[in-house]
Write a protein that holds these residues in place. Structure first.
Motif, PDB file in Angstrom:
ATOM      1  N   GLU A  27       0.752  -1.258   0.034  1.00 53.09           N
ATOM      2  CA  GLU A  27      -0.244   0.099  -0.039  1.00 53.09           C
ATOM      3  C   GLU A  27       0.907   1.241  -0.044  1.00 53.09           C
ATOM      4  N   TYR A  28       2.089   1.243   0.377  1.00 54.97           N
ATOM      5  CA  TYR A  28       2.891   2.350   0.531  1.00 54.97           C
ATOM      6  C   TYR A  28       3.275   2.804  -0.906  1.00 54.97           C
ATOM      7  N   ILE A  29       3.387   1.961  -1.665  1.00 51.60           N
ATOM      8  CA  ILE A  29       3.527   2.293  -3.220  1.00 51.60           C
ATOM      9  C   ILE A  29       2.275   3.182  -3.663  1.00 51.60           C
ATOM     10  N   ARG A  30       1.038   2.493  -3.414  1.00 55.14           N
ATOM     11  CA  ARG A  30      -0.125   3.348  -3.878  1.00 55.14           C
ATOM     12  C   ARG A  30      -0.405   4.599  -3.164  1.00 55.14           C
ATOM     13  N   GLN A  31       0.186   4.565  -2.011  1.00 58.71           N
ATOM     14  CA  GLN A  31       0.126   6.009  -1.171  1.00 58.71           C
ATOM     15  C   GLN A  31       1.137   7.326  -1.798  1.00 58.71           C
ATOM     16  N   GLY A  32       2.031   6.634  -2.677  1.00 63.79           N
ATOM     17  CA  GLY A  32       3.028   7.848  -3.184  1.00 63.79           C
ATOM     18  C   GLY A  32       4.220   7.702  -2.422  1.00 63.79           C
ATOM     19  N   LYS A  33       4.609   6.742  -1.646  1.00 62.20           N
ATOM     20  CA  LYS A  33       5.722   6.742  -0.814  1.00 62.20           C
ATOM     21  C   LYS A  33       7.039   6.574  -1.746  1.00 62.20           C
ATOM     22  N   ILE A  34       6.839   5.747  -2.864  1.00 64.99           N
ATOM     23  CA  ILE A  34       7.959   5.292  -3.654  1.00 64.99           C
ATOM     24  C   ILE A  34       7.931   6.313  -4.898  1.00 64.99           C
ATOM     25  N   SER A  35       9.102   6.976  -5.077  1.00 64.36           N
ATOM     26  CA  SER A  35       9.301   7.855  -6.263  1.00 64.36           C
ATOM     27  C   SER A  35      10.279   7.269  -7.359  1.00 64.36           C
ATOM     28  N   LYS A  36      10.784   6.163  -7.176  1.00 61.70           N
ATOM     29  CA  LYS A  36      11.431   5.377  -8.192  1.00 61.70           C
ATOM     30  C   LYS A  36      11.856   4.129  -7.902  1.00 61.70           C
ATOM     31  N   ILE A  37      11.754   3.372  -8.684  1.00 58.62           N
ATOM     32  CA  ILE A  37      11.919   1.859  -8.820  1.00 58.62           C
ATOM     33  C   ILE A  37      13.189   1.295  -9.733  1.00 58.62           C
ATOM     34  N   VAL A  38      14.172   0.724  -9.097  1.00 56.74           N
ATOM     35  CA  VAL A  38      15.534   0.372 -10.149  1.00 56.74           C
ATOM     36  C   VAL A  38      15.131  -1.106 -10.190  1.00 56.74           C
ATOM     37  N   ILE A  39      15.261  -1.464 -11.351  1.00 53.27           N
ATOM     38  CA  ILE A  39      15.105  -2.687 -11.780  1.00 53.27           C
ATOM     39  C   ILE A  39      16.510  -3.282 -12.511  1.00 53.27           C
ATOM     40  N   GLN A  40      17.368  -4.310 -11.572  1.00 50.03           N
ATOM     41  CA  GLN A  40      18.748  -4.701 -12.028  1.00 50.03           C
ATOM     42  C   GLN A  40      18.746  -5.934 -12.400  1.00 50.03           C
ATOM     43  N   SER A  41      19.203  -6.489 -13.522  1.00 53.91           N
ATOM     44  CA  SER A  41      19.636  -8.067 -13.977  1.00 53.91           C
ATOM     45  C   SER A  41      20.719  -8.468 -12.653  1.00 53.91           C
ATOM     46  N   THR A  42      20.648  -9.699 -12.095  1.00 54.18           N
ATOM     47  CA  THR A  42      21.712 -10.138 -11.525  1.00 54.18           C
ATOM     48  C   THR A  42      22.801 -10.748 -12.268  1.00 54.18           C
ATOM     49  N   ARG A  43      22.446 -10.894 -13.351  1.00 53.50           N
ATOM     50  CA  ARG A  43      23.472 -11.894 -14.270  1.00 53.50           C
ATOM     51  C   ARG A  43      24.061 -11.006 -15.360  1.00 53.50           C
ATOM     52  N   ASP A  44      23.662  -9.616 -15.609  1.00 57.45           N
ATOM     53  CA  ASP A  44      24.199  -8.789 -16.425  1.00 57.45           C
ATOM     54  C   ASP A  44      24.073  -7.234 -15.893  1.00 57.45           C
ATOM     55  N   ASN A  45      25.150  -6.888 -15.409  1.00 59.75           N
ATOM     56  CA  ASN A  45      25.291  -5.585 -14.664  1.00 59.75           C
ATOM     57  C   ASN A  45      24.909  -4.397 -15.888  1.00 59.75           C
ATOM     58  N   GLY A  46      25.004  -4.626 -17.132  1.00 58.36           N
ATOM     59  CA  GLY A  46      24.542  -3.715 -17.769  1.00 58.36           C
ATOM     60  C   GLY A  46      22.959  -3.345 -17.965  1.00 58.36           C
ATOM     61  N   PHE A  47      22.420  -4.554 -17.620  1.00 62.84           N
ATOM     62  CA  PHE A  47      20.935  -4.420 -17.963  1.00 62.84           C
ATOM     63  C   PHE A  47      20.258  -3.808 -16.619  1.00 62.84           C
ATOM     64  N   ASN A  77       2.581   2.811 -10.818  1.00 65.71           N
ATOM     65  CA  ASN A  77       1.260   2.294 -10.289  1.00 65.71           C
ATOM     66  C   ASN A  77       0.635   0.983 -10.811  1.00 65.71           C
ATOM     67  N   GLU A  78       1.315   0.642 -12.052  1.00 66.19           N
ATOM     68  CA  GLU A  78       1.268  -0.651 -12.766  1.00 66.19           C
ATOM     69  C   GLU A  78       1.688  -1.617 -11.958  1.00 66.19           C
ATOM     70  N   ILE A  79       2.993  -1.564 -11.424  1.00 66.88           N
ATOM     71  CA  ILE A  79       3.839  -2.418 -10.736  1.00 66.88           C
ATOM     72  C   ILE A  79       3.150  -2.841  -9.352  1.00 66.88           C
ATOM     73  N   TYR A  80       2.505  -1.511  -8.820  1.00 67.09           N
ATOM     74  CA  TYR A  80       1.793  -1.659  -7.407  1.00 67.09           C
ATOM     75  C   TYR A  80       0.773  -2.554  -7.817  1.00 67.09           C
ATOM     76  N   ASP A  81      -0.269  -2.542  -8.699  1.00 69.78           N
ATOM     77  CA  ASP A  81      -1.279  -3.409  -9.149  1.00 69.78           C
ATOM     78  C   ASP A  81      -0.752  -4.889  -9.280  1.00 69.78           C
ATOM     79  N   MET A  82       0.381  -5.079  -9.797  1.00 71.40           N
ATOM     80  CA  MET A  82       0.958  -6.489  -9.813  1.00 71.40           C
ATOM     81  C   MET A  82       1.197  -6.913  -8.822  1.00 71.40           C
ATOM     82  N   LEU A  83       1.996  -6.291  -7.943  1.00 72.56           N
ATOM     83  CA  LEU A  83       2.642  -6.689  -6.595  1.00 72.56           C
ATOM     84  C   LEU A  83       1.388  -7.017  -5.459  1.00 72.56           C
ATOM     85  N   SER A  84       0.488  -6.057  -5.550  1.00 75.18           N
ATOM     86  CA  SER A  84      -0.715  -6.217  -4.893  1.00 75.18           C
ATOM     87  C   SER A  84      -1.686  -7.351  -4.749  1.00 75.18           C
TER      88      SER A  84
END
Length: 284
Positions: A47-67, A78-85
């Motif tokens: 819910e903290y995502i829906r409440q606007g407490k997250i301003s940035k999400i960094v997605i990092q590959s564990t196998r490829d540092n460049g991705f 908000n889309e990510i929130y919908d999927m996680l919730s």
């Protein structure tokens, strides 16, 4: 499964109607959300995502540092929130190696939470999105709607059905080497192929392991290969939407013999034609 969904929809409809009837001032959206939580179709842990407490999400590959890509768009967050919730809480986390980390930032510098993510739904029913003692089974929409969108933006990473060409190449080379050497005590050092790392996922790798001949196993970076007579290193030489080129190098630690195979996959009419040759082809 279909009956369960229909029943769930029916129950949600009844409960929403009841809640709206008796709490006329309550919004329909809030009513739907509460009903989903009550029926187990939604969790409240994000819910903290829906409440606007997250301003940035960094997605990092564990196998490829460049991705690595950064999500700051409020709509995508908000889309990510919908999927996680809508993720289903799991009693344990997946035993597979995570493919990505999700770093949730409260602001540009302060990390609010970090989660590990195994692409695809773990067939062993462990949570594929987890942090600490919290685990969830989340929809593969994260793969199809979020991550693959970034893959399409980064045109250098697009490839048609990587798992259909890469692992088949490796299997063909392994079978050819076993026929040649009569030795199947082989360790496939999968992490050494830096160019392929961006395409490899743990769920696909598990399927590959099941197809390996007896005696052959995948050796990941944290594992010991000392009990293997032979190591196999795969080296991706180049690729595009229609062609994949890779060299398989077998090294026998006892005899110190090295054996190479040159592999080319060509995509035509929804199928990868694969050739494995001992001599380097002219078009390699």
């Amino acid at each position: 499964m279909k009956h369960r969904r229909l029943l769930g929809f029916f129950l949600i409809s009844i409960m929403i109607f009841s809640m709206i009837t008796f709490t006329g001032c309550q919004s329909i959206g809030d009513s739907v959300s509460k009903v989903k939580v009550k029926l187990g179709f939604k969790n409240k842990d994000f819910e903290y995502i829906r409440q606007g407490k997250i301003s940035k999400i960094v997605i990092q590959s564990t196998r490829d540092n460049g991705f690595r890509f950064v999500v700051t768009d409020a709509n995508v967050i908000n889309e990510i929130y919908d999927m996680l919730s809508t993720g289903k809480p799991a009693k344990s986390k997946s035993s597979l190696r995570p493919d990505y980390t999700f770093q949730l930032y409260k602001n540009d510098k302060k990390v609010y939470a970090v989660f590990n993510y195994v692409a695809g739904i773990d067939k062993k029913s462990g949570g594929n999105f987890y942090s600490g003692n919290k685990s969830y089974i989340v929809s593969n929409r994260i793969d199809s709607d979020i991550i693959k969108n970034f893959w399409e933006i980064d045109g250098t990473r697009t490839l048609v059905d990587f798992d259909q060409v890469y692992y088949k190449m490796a299997l063909n080379a392994i079978n050819k080497y076993i026929t040649y050497s009569k030795n199947s005590n082989i360790g496939v050092e999968i992490d050494n192929d830096v160019e392929a790392a961006k395409f490899i996922s743990s769920t696909d790798l598990e399927d590959f392991k099941k197809e390996l001949p007896s005696g052959v196993s995948v050796i990941e970076s944290t594992e010991d290969d000392s009990n293997k007579d032979v190591t196999l290193n795969l080296n991706t030489e180049g690729y595009d939407q229609k062609v994949y080129k890779c060299v398989a190098t077998f090294y026998n630690k006892k005899t110190m013999e090295q054996k190479k195979y040159y592999m080319i996959g060509k995509y035509n009419k929804d199928y990868w034609n694969i050739s494995v040759q001992e001599n380097k082809p002219s078009d390699f």
